[in-house]
Design a protein around this motif. Structure first.
Motif, PDB file in Angstrom:
ATOM      1  N   GLY A 196       3.484  -6.584   1.576  1.00  0.00           N
ATOM      2  CA  GLY A 196       4.702  -5.707   1.625  1.00  0.00           C
ATOM      3  C   GLY A 196       4.507  -4.384   2.416  1.00  0.00           C
ATOM      4  O   GLY A 196       5.374  -3.332   2.627  1.00  0.00           O
ATOM      5  N   GLY A 197       3.236  -4.456   3.295  1.00  0.00           N
ATOM      6  CA  GLY A 197       3.023  -3.403   4.271  1.00  0.00           C
ATOM      7  C   GLY A 197       2.646  -2.157   3.615  1.00  0.00           C
ATOM      8  O   GLY A 197       1.873  -2.153   2.538  1.00  0.00           O
ATOM      9  N   VAL A 198       2.937  -1.064   4.200  1.00  0.00           N
ATOM     10  CA  VAL A 198       2.501   0.275   3.999  1.00  0.00           C
ATOM     11  C   VAL A 198       3.680   1.276   3.568  1.00  0.00           C
ATOM     12  O   VAL A 198       4.648   1.170   4.584  1.00  0.00           O
ATOM     13  N   ILE A 199       3.848   2.217   2.641  1.00  0.00           N
ATOM     14  CA  ILE A 199       4.568   3.304   2.723  1.00  0.00           C
ATOM     15  C   ILE A 199       3.875   4.418   2.714  1.00  0.00           C
ATOM     16  O   ILE A 199       3.144   4.727   1.810  1.00  0.00           O
ATOM     17  N   TYR A 200       4.192   5.379   3.709  1.00  0.00           N
ATOM     18  CA  TYR A 200       3.452   6.547   3.868  1.00  0.00           C
ATOM     19  C   TYR A 200       4.542   7.791   3.301  1.00  0.00           C
ATOM     20  O   TYR A 200       5.815   7.600   3.794  1.00  0.00           O
ATOM     21  N   ALA A 228       0.728  -1.210   0.093  1.00  0.00           N
ATOM     22  CA  ALA A 228       0.076  -0.076   0.086  1.00  0.00           C
ATOM     23  C   ALA A 228       0.845   1.148   0.007  1.00  0.00           C
ATOM     24  O   ALA A 228       2.005   1.161   0.647  1.00  0.00           O
ATOM     25  N   VAL A 229       0.508   2.208  -0.577  1.00  0.00           N
ATOM     26  CA  VAL A 229       1.238   3.711  -0.660  1.00  0.00           C
ATOM     27  C   VAL A 229       0.215   4.530  -0.243  1.00  0.00           C
ATOM     28  O   VAL A 229      -0.997   4.639  -0.785  1.00  0.00           O
ATOM     29  N   GLU A 230       0.704   5.458   0.508  1.00  0.00           N
ATOM     30  CA  GLU A 230      -0.266   6.392   0.919  1.00  0.00           C
ATOM     31  C   GLU A 230       0.237   7.760   1.272  1.00  0.00           C
ATOM     32  O   GLU A 230       1.723   7.720   1.490  1.00  0.00           O
ATOM     33  N   ALA A 231      -0.190   8.981   1.013  1.00  0.00           N
ATOM     34  CA  ALA A 231       0.405  10.251   1.190  1.00  0.00           C
ATOM     35  C   ALA A 231      -0.139  11.155   2.303  1.00  0.00           C
ATOM     36  O   ALA A 231      -1.585  11.202   2.238  1.00  0.00           O
ATOM     37  N   LYS A 263       6.582   1.913   6.426  1.00  0.00           N
ATOM     38  CA  LYS A 263       7.811   2.909   6.257  1.00  0.00           C
ATOM     39  C   LYS A 263       7.390   4.319   5.928  1.00  0.00           C
ATOM     40  O   LYS A 263       6.270   4.315   5.300  1.00  0.00           O
ATOM     41  N   LEU A 264       8.002   5.193   6.594  1.00  0.00           N
ATOM     42  CA  LEU A 264       7.721   6.863   6.074  1.00  0.00           C
ATOM     43  C   LEU A 264       8.742   7.178   5.249  1.00  0.00           C
ATOM     44  O   LEU A 264       9.973   7.160   5.831  1.00  0.00           O
ATOM     45  N   VAL A 265       8.610   7.974   4.445  1.00  0.00           N
ATOM     46  CA  VAL A 265       9.290   8.770   3.623  1.00  0.00           C
ATOM     47  C   VAL A 265       9.100   9.945   3.564  1.00  0.00           C
ATOM     48  O   VAL A 265       8.129  10.337   3.025  1.00  0.00           O
ATOM     49  N   TYR A 274      -3.533  -1.149   6.605  1.00  0.00           N
ATOM     50  CA  TYR A 274      -2.660  -1.346   5.346  1.00  0.00           C
ATOM     51  C   TYR A 274      -1.293  -2.303   5.653  1.00  0.00           C
ATOM     52  O   TYR A 274      -0.827  -3.034   5.015  1.00  0.00           O
ATOM     53  N   SER A 275      -0.709  -2.150   6.736  1.00  0.00           N
ATOM     54  CA  SER A 275       0.380  -2.733   7.315  1.00  0.00           C
ATOM     55  C   SER A 275       0.074  -4.142   7.508  1.00  0.00           C
ATOM     56  O   SER A 275       1.017  -5.049   7.084  1.00  0.00           O
ATOM     57  N   SER A 276      -1.166  -4.734   8.006  1.00  0.00           N
ATOM     58  CA  SER A 276      -1.391  -5.969   8.110  1.00  0.00           C
ATOM     59  C   SER A 276      -2.142  -6.677   6.784  1.00  0.00           C
ATOM     60  O   SER A 276      -1.865  -7.832   6.543  1.00  0.00           O
TER      61      SER A 276
END
Length: 92
Positions: free
Chosen positions: A56-60, A10-13, A84-86, A50-52
């Motif tokens: 692949g989890g989630v990237i914020y 998952a990808v979230e902003a 992961k936070l980016v 999202y992480s569960s």
């Protein structure tokens, strides 16, 4: 959703104009308002789902180091793993 290293991720902003006045910041002037608290709680709930829910989890992506630092701790305290936070600065 995207594929990272062969895994659905998952990808979230989450972007804020100004962390000091953001409704996502619990110490901002509006951060303790009920509607802000709902948004903050929903963000944690979303991260948990999202992480569960994605192998692949989630990237914020966040444009604010303060937001990333704060929510890294909040997510950790809530037991959110596989996240992961980016920092992704917004260019004007």
């Amino acid at each position: 959703m995207t594929i990272v290293n062969g895994q659905r991720t998952a990808v979230e902003a989450k972007f804020v104009e100004d962390w000091g006045s953001s409704l996502r910041n619990p110490t901002s002037p509006v951060g303790s308002k009920p509607w802000s608290a709902v948004k903050q709680t929903k963000m944690v709930g979303q991260a948990k789902k999202y992480s569960s829910g994605f192998e692949g989890g989630v990237i914020y992506h966040a444009n604010s180091q303060e937001l990333a630092s704060h929510y890294s701790q909040v997510f950790n305290d809530a037991g959110v793993k596989n996240l992961k936070l980016v920092i992704a600065p917004v260019k004007n």
